[in-house]
Design a protein around this motif. Structure first.
Motif, PDB file in Angstrom:
ATOM      1  N   VAL A  25     -33.709 -66.993  39.236  1.00 29.42           N
ATOM      2  CA  VAL A  25     -32.504 -67.070  38.467  1.00 29.42           C
ATOM      3  C   VAL A  25     -32.489 -66.982  37.093  1.00 29.42           C
ATOM      4  O   VAL A  25     -31.608 -66.145  36.471  1.00 29.42           O
ATOM      5  N   GLY A  26     -33.551 -67.446  36.383  1.00 29.16           N
ATOM      6  CA  GLY A  26     -33.448 -67.358  34.766  1.00 29.16           C
ATOM      7  C   GLY A  26     -33.857 -65.856  34.482  1.00 29.16           C
ATOM      8  O   GLY A  26     -33.440 -65.326  33.653  1.00 29.16           O
ATOM      9  N   SER A  27     -34.643 -65.135  35.400  1.00 32.41           N
ATOM     10  CA  SER A  27     -34.769 -63.656  35.078  1.00 32.41           C
ATOM     11  C   SER A  27     -33.604 -63.099  35.291  1.00 32.41           C
ATOM     12  O   SER A  27     -33.146 -61.979  34.442  1.00 32.41           O
ATOM     13  N   TYR A  28     -32.809 -63.348  36.348  1.00 35.30           N
ATOM     14  CA  TYR A  28     -31.611 -62.488  36.646  1.00 35.30           C
ATOM     15  C   TYR A  28     -30.570 -62.762  35.497  1.00 35.30           C
ATOM     16  O   TYR A  28     -30.065 -61.808  34.820  1.00 35.30           O
ATOM     17  N   TYR A  29     -30.299 -63.924  34.949  1.00 30.26           N
ATOM     18  CA  TYR A  29     -29.518 -64.464  33.770  1.00 30.26           C
ATOM     19  C   TYR A  29     -29.888 -63.648  32.368  1.00 30.26           C
ATOM     20  O   TYR A  29     -29.113 -63.310  31.662  1.00 30.26           O
ATOM     21  N   GLY A  30     -31.426 -63.817  32.288  1.00 30.65           N
ATOM     22  CA  GLY A  30     -31.981 -63.190  30.999  1.00 30.65           C
ATOM     23  C   GLY A  30     -31.663 -61.801  30.919  1.00 30.65           C
ATOM     24  O   GLY A  30     -31.277 -61.342  29.870  1.00 30.65           O
ATOM     25  N   ALA A  31     -31.702 -60.929  32.175  1.00 33.95           N
ATOM     26  CA  ALA A  31     -31.795 -59.550  32.091  1.00 33.95           C
ATOM     27  C   ALA A  31     -30.218 -59.231  31.986  1.00 33.95           C
ATOM     28  O   ALA A  31     -29.680 -58.464  31.515  1.00 33.95           O
ATOM     29  N   LYS A  32     -29.137 -60.153  32.458  1.00 32.28           N
ATOM     30  CA  LYS A  32     -27.640 -60.040  32.523  1.00 32.28           C
ATOM     31  C   LYS A  32     -27.365 -60.037  30.941  1.00 32.28           C
ATOM     32  O   LYS A  32     -26.506 -59.316  30.435  1.00 32.28           O
ATOM     33  N   SER A  33     -27.991 -60.967  30.307  1.00 33.25           N
ATOM     34  CA  SER A  33     -27.910 -61.309  28.880  1.00 33.25           C
ATOM     35  C   SER A  33     -28.169 -60.264  27.952  1.00 33.25           C
ATOM     36  O   SER A  33     -27.586 -59.806  27.089  1.00 33.25           O
ATOM     37  N   GLN A  34     -29.203 -59.593  28.228  1.00 36.95           N
ATOM     38  CA  GLN A  34     -29.850 -58.496  27.815  1.00 36.95           C
ATOM     39  C   GLN A  34     -28.994 -57.339  27.831  1.00 36.95           C
ATOM     40  O   GLN A  34     -28.589 -56.525  26.912  1.00 36.95           O
ATOM     41  N   VAL A  35     -28.555 -57.155  29.119  1.00 38.44           N
ATOM     42  CA  VAL A  35     -27.517 -55.983  29.337  1.00 38.44           C
ATOM     43  C   VAL A  35     -26.035 -56.246  28.518  1.00 38.44           C
ATOM     44  O   VAL A  35     -25.527 -55.147  27.596  1.00 38.44           O
ATOM     45  N   SER A  36     -25.641 -57.487  28.314  1.00 38.21           N
ATOM     46  CA  SER A  36     -24.448 -57.811  27.370  1.00 38.21           C
ATOM     47  C   SER A  36     -24.849 -57.541  25.923  1.00 38.21           C
ATOM     48  O   SER A  36     -23.832 -56.839  25.601  1.00 38.21           O
ATOM     49  N   SER A  37     -26.104 -58.002  25.634  1.00 40.57           N
ATOM     50  CA  SER A  37     -26.185 -57.835  24.287  1.00 40.57           C
ATOM     51  C   SER A  37     -26.221 -56.402  23.767  1.00 40.57           C
ATOM     52  O   SER A  37     -25.864 -55.743  22.917  1.00 40.57           O
ATOM     53  N   MET A  38     -26.941 -55.392  24.732  1.00 40.66           N
ATOM     54  CA  MET A  38     -27.134 -54.078  24.484  1.00 40.66           C
ATOM     55  C   MET A  38     -25.616 -53.320  24.488  1.00 40.66           C
ATOM     56  O   MET A  38     -25.416 -52.620  23.741  1.00 40.66           O
ATOM     57  N   GLN A  39     -24.730 -53.668  25.452  1.00 50.68           N
ATOM     58  CA  GLN A  39     -23.427 -53.262  25.435  1.00 50.68           C
ATOM     59  C   GLN A  39     -22.513 -53.568  24.100  1.00 50.68           C
ATOM     60  O   GLN A  39     -21.932 -52.725  23.615  1.00 50.68           O
ATOM     61  N   PHE A  40     -22.854 -54.625  23.717  1.00 44.27           N
ATOM     62  CA  PHE A  40     -22.380 -55.380  22.404  1.00 44.27           C
ATOM     63  C   PHE A  40     -22.650 -54.511  21.210  1.00 44.27           C
ATOM     64  O   PHE A  40     -21.923 -53.948  20.432  1.00 44.27           O
ATOM     65  N   GLN A  41     -23.884 -54.214  20.897  1.00 41.45           N
ATOM     66  CA  GLN A  41     -24.501 -53.446  20.210  1.00 41.45           C
ATOM     67  C   GLN A  41     -24.106 -52.007  20.310  1.00 41.45           C
ATOM     68  O   GLN A  41     -23.959 -51.465  19.128  1.00 41.45           O
ATOM     69  N   ALA A  42     -23.923 -51.506  21.279  1.00 44.03           N
ATOM     70  CA  ALA A  42     -23.214 -50.252  21.592  1.00 44.03           C
ATOM     71  C   ALA A  42     -21.852 -50.160  20.911  1.00 44.03           C
ATOM     72  O   ALA A  42     -21.559 -49.000  20.414  1.00 44.03           O
ATOM     73  N   GLY A  43     -20.997 -51.342  21.455  1.00 49.32           N
ATOM     74  CA  GLY A  43     -19.864 -51.032  21.044  1.00 49.32           C
ATOM     75  C   GLY A  43     -19.645 -51.300  19.368  1.00 49.32           C
ATOM     76  O   GLY A  43     -19.069 -50.566  18.654  1.00 49.32           O
ATOM     77  N   MET A  44     -20.482 -51.904  18.942  1.00 45.34           N
ATOM     78  CA  MET A  44     -20.490 -52.160  17.385  1.00 45.34           C
ATOM     79  C   MET A  44     -20.892 -50.915  16.626  1.00 45.34           C
ATOM     80  O   MET A  44     -20.269 -50.266  15.673  1.00 45.34           O
ATOM     81  N   ALA A  45     -21.806 -50.033  17.497  1.00 46.34           N
ATOM     82  CA  ALA A  45     -22.125 -48.649  16.746  1.00 46.34           C
ATOM     83  C   ALA A  45     -21.078 -47.709  16.896  1.00 46.34           C
ATOM     84  O   ALA A  45     -20.952 -46.956  16.009  1.00 46.34           O
ATOM     85  N   ASP A  46     -20.205 -47.895  18.095  1.00 44.77           N
ATOM     86  CA  ASP A  46     -19.129 -47.179  18.288  1.00 44.77           C
ATOM     87  C   ASP A  46     -18.121 -47.381  16.881  1.00 44.77           C
ATOM     88  O   ASP A  46     -17.431 -46.543  16.503  1.00 44.77           O
ATOM     89  N   ILE A  47     -17.915 -48.678  16.743  1.00 44.43           N
ATOM     90  CA  ILE A  47     -17.077 -49.010  15.657  1.00 44.43           C
ATOM     91  C   ILE A  47     -17.503 -48.438  14.371  1.00 44.43           C
ATOM     92  O   ILE A  47     -16.741 -48.019  13.362  1.00 44.43           O
ATOM     93  N   ASN A  48     -18.923 -48.750  13.877  1.00 43.94           N
ATOM     94  CA  ASN A  48     -19.554 -48.089  12.776  1.00 43.94           C
ATOM     95  C   ASN A  48     -19.248 -46.440  12.538  1.00 43.94           C
ATOM     96  O   ASN A  48     -19.383 -46.079  11.711  1.00 43.94           O
ATOM     97  N   THR A  49     -19.492 -45.750  13.784  1.00 51.43           N
ATOM     98  CA  THR A  49     -18.999 -44.252  13.797  1.00 51.43           C
ATOM     99  C   THR A  49     -17.798 -44.086  13.224  1.00 51.43           C
ATOM    100  O   THR A  49     -17.796 -43.118  12.560  1.00 51.43           O
ATOM    101  N   ARG A  50     -16.741 -44.723  13.887  1.00 52.96           N
ATOM    102  CA  ARG A  50     -15.403 -44.358  13.325  1.00 52.96           C
ATOM    103  C   ARG A  50     -15.369 -44.971  11.717  1.00 52.96           C
ATOM    104  O   ARG A  50     -14.685 -44.027  10.979  1.00 52.96           O
ATOM    105  N   ILE A  51     -15.911 -45.897  11.662  1.00 52.66           N
ATOM    106  CA  ILE A  51     -15.797 -46.314   9.824  1.00 52.66           C
ATOM    107  C   ILE A  51     -16.415 -45.210   9.110  1.00 52.66           C
ATOM    108  O   ILE A  51     -16.044 -44.885   8.086  1.00 52.66           O
TER     109      ILE A  51
END
Length: 189
Positions: A25-51
């Motif tokens: 269960v910890g591995s599942y949620y750890g991986a899910k958290s990692q996915v969310s973090s990477m998606q957030f970072q990608a979104g921030m990179a998109d914003i920085n691209t527009r800026i």
């Protein structure tokens, strides 16, 4: 109230199984958290691209404004030169008067080209930065897509399964040897 070795072995197995489940269960949620973090970072990179693109456009606009200001000042200088020369009775279309006016036009063009080149160079820097942000976003999204929370949980569970299986085997072997009656020696006197 004491525990015998069979009860302790059973408790140990239950604890190992619980630990394996918790780890999965910890591995599942750890991986899910990692996915969310990477998606957030990608979104921030998109914003920085527009800026970065906005910065590039601002630099080009600033270059246009500077070119306009330069052109106006050069026109004022040329008008002042022409007025001064005309007031002194100098023919504006010949000789030094024509050369002074041509020199003013050349200096204006040199300065205008410098301003435009600086604006384009600066805009290019912002756009290069924007491309780097876009690439970063692509890498983050690819990384997020390559992570499977279910696979992480399964891998953790499989890794724990070998330890649980080994303990189960030892427990079963020891239980069978404890339950088997010891052979009774017969003595004849």
């Amino acid at each position: 109230m004491g525990f015998n070795s069979t009860q302790l072995a059973q408790a140990s197995l239950v604890t190992q199984i619980g630990g394996a489940a918790t780890s999965a269960v910890g591995s599942y949620y750890g991986a899910k958290s990692q996915v969310s973090s990477m998606q957030f970072q990608a979104g921030m990179a998109d914003i920085n691209t527009r800026i970065a693109e906005l910065g590039a456009q601002q630099e080009l606009y600033k270059g246009q404004q500077q070119t306009g200001t330069l052109t106006m000042k050069a026109g004022q200088i040329k008008s002042s030169q022409r007025a001064a020369m005309a007031a002194n009775g100098i023919d504006l279309g010949e000789g030094n008067a024509a050369e002074v006016q041509a020199s003013t036009d050349i200096m204006k063009e040199v300065d205008k080209n410098t301003i435009e080149a600086n604006a384009v160079r600066s805009a290019w820097g912002y756009r290069t930065q924007g491309v780097n942000y876009q690439n970063d976003a692509l890498v983050k999204r690819a990384g997020a897509d390559s992570i499977s929370p279910f696979a992480s949980a399964a891998t953790s569970l499989l890794g724990s399964a070998s330890g649980v299986a080994g303990s189960w085997y030892n427990y079963s072997r020891n239980r069978d040897s404890i339950q088997a009656p010891a052979p009774v020696e017969s003595r004849s006197w």
